[in-house]
Design an enzyme around this catalytic site. Structure first.
Site, PDB file in Angstrom:
ATOM      1  N   ARG A  21       0.846  -1.186   0.000  1.00 56.80           N
ATOM      2  CA  ARG A  21       0.000   0.000   0.000  1.00 56.80           C
ATOM      3  C   ARG A  21       0.884   1.239   0.000  1.00 56.80           C
ATOM      4  O   ARG A  21       1.961   1.267   0.595  1.00 56.80           O
ATOM      5  CB  ARG A  21      -0.938   0.013   1.213  1.00 56.80           C
ATOM      6  N   GLU A  49      -4.847   7.678  -4.478  1.00 54.31           N
ATOM      7  CA  GLU A  49      -5.137   7.116  -5.800  1.00 54.31           C
ATOM      8  C   GLU A  49      -6.491   7.606  -6.295  1.00 54.31           C
ATOM      9  O   GLU A  49      -7.436   7.696  -5.501  1.00 54.31           O
ATOM     10  CB  GLU A  49      -5.121   5.573  -5.726  1.00 54.31           C
ATOM     11  N   HIS A  95      -2.353   0.668  -9.874  1.00 53.85           N
ATOM     12  CA  HIS A  95      -2.912  -0.320  -8.940  1.00 53.85           C
ATOM     13  C   HIS A  95      -3.533  -1.472  -9.742  1.00 53.85           C
ATOM     14  O   HIS A  95      -4.651  -1.909  -9.486  1.00 53.85           O
ATOM     15  CB  HIS A  95      -3.969   0.325  -8.026  1.00 53.85           C
TER      16      HIS A  95
END
Length: 349
Positions: A262, A291, A310
């Site tokens: 993360r 994000e 991601h």
């Protein structure tokens, strides 16, 4: 235990996978009404089309399905407020399975009471993503070892330079920060390459493929003797900015850094500075503090940074693997056995 489990599907799920779950575990009664679910934009899209809107009648039906369920397959819209409503309005709800490996963060944001956290078991899809993320980590480490930025720059100039040395993973030492399912798979693959692997562990339990274990508090002391770092930790209060400015200042110049955990685990501002001055020679980043990554972020324009949105977990098999995991856990729940990937509701991982 009850002999049936009434499950509401509240995240996009193909008809094929909706049929797979009760086939694998016949005691599951799956309610999956496709017209109530946002259409997926790509395979394993757990949010669905953000422009999707239910009619008032559909909203009432959707709420009824949730209120009548023993378990939820997913979280509506991956939204913590929706999760909180589901738990509050359904006193019979026993289990919620989140789609993400890091679903604990979503559960934490829902702000549930201690009694609600005790009543409902939350599980994640951890393990489903270990293989793809470990491959991405290997991809990033290889790109750093082979100096992908230099290869790209030479190609853009149409330049055939004098031959130069490339790194080899067999001759390197890599630090894997976090030895959960992802980190263990990274270590296994690296060990097969002949790489010496150092791993972080709070408990110090031996891990296959890991030659040396260090406590997370020792990062600054160990990063100066590794060629690559793979971050594979979830975001928790204990891991926030664990890869700090002090840790990055101690990195061996030119080291490769890969983040498949993360974004919050790394001090992103300090990472930018480390990339600018060459302490980090190359970074492959699949996750970020915020994000989508801000278009103004300097990371976009750095030649020694590889950005993926991601996306490293996404493979054609992801949806099927999650469905298989859910079916297995449904059987465990019905049989009174421990579930896999239960969220720790103290640290929320």
């Amino acid at each position: 235990m009850d002999d049936r489990l009434h499950v509401a599907v509240v995240t996009p799920l193909t008809e094929e996978l909706a049929a797979l779950v009760p086939r694998l575990e016949p005691r599951v009664e799956l309610v999956c009404e496709q017209e109530l679910l946002p259409p997926p934009r790509y395979p394993a899209d757990h949010h669905g089309d953000p422009s999707f809107r239910r009619t008032p009648a559909q909203e009432r039906r959707f709420a009824e399905i949730i209120a009548d369920a023993d378990a939820l397959y997913g979280v509506p819209g991956e939204d913590p407020a929706a999760l909180r409503r589901a738990v509050q309005t359904n006193p019979r709800l026993r289990w919620v399975h989140t789609m993400a490996a890091g679903g604990g963060a979503l559960v934490k944001r829902a702000g549930l009471s201690a009694a609600q956290l005790e009543r409902v078991t939350f599980t994640t899809s951890a393990g489903v993503h270990a293989g793809p993320l470990a491959e991405y980590a290997l991809f990033g480490l290889l790109a750093g070892a082979k100096n992908l930025p230099r290869l790209r720059a030479d190609a853009e100039r149409h330049e055939w330079p004098h031959r130069w040395l490339m790194g080899q993973l067999r001759e390197q030492t890599v630090l894997v920060v976090g030895l959960g399912g992802i980190g263990r798979e990274v270590a296994r693959l690296l060990a097969a390459f002949g790489t010496r692997v150092i791993g972080t562990s709070r408990r110090g339990d031996p891990v296959d493929g890991v030659a040396e274990l260090v406590h997370p508090s020792e990062l600054a002391a160990v990063v100066g003797r590794v060629d690559g770092i793979v971050v594979a930790l979830p975001a928790t209060a204990a891991t926030e900015r664990l890869v700090s400015a002090d840790v990055l200042a101690a990195v061996r110049p030119g080291a490769t850094l890969v983040n498949v955990g993360r974004g919050a685990v790394i001090d992103e501002g300090a990472l930018v500075e480390a990339l600018r001055d060459g302490r980090v020679g190359f970074a492959a980043l699949d996750v970020f503090t915020a994000e989508p990554l801000d278009p103004a972020s300097p990371l976009w324009d750095m030649p020694n940074v590889l950005i993926s949105p991601h996306n490293a977990t996404l493979t054609p098999a992801e949806g099927r693997r999650i469905a298989e995991l859910f079916a297995e856990n449904a059987g465990r729940l019905l049989d009174g056995r421990p579930l896999r990937n239960v969220v720790n509701t103290v640290e929320f991982y």
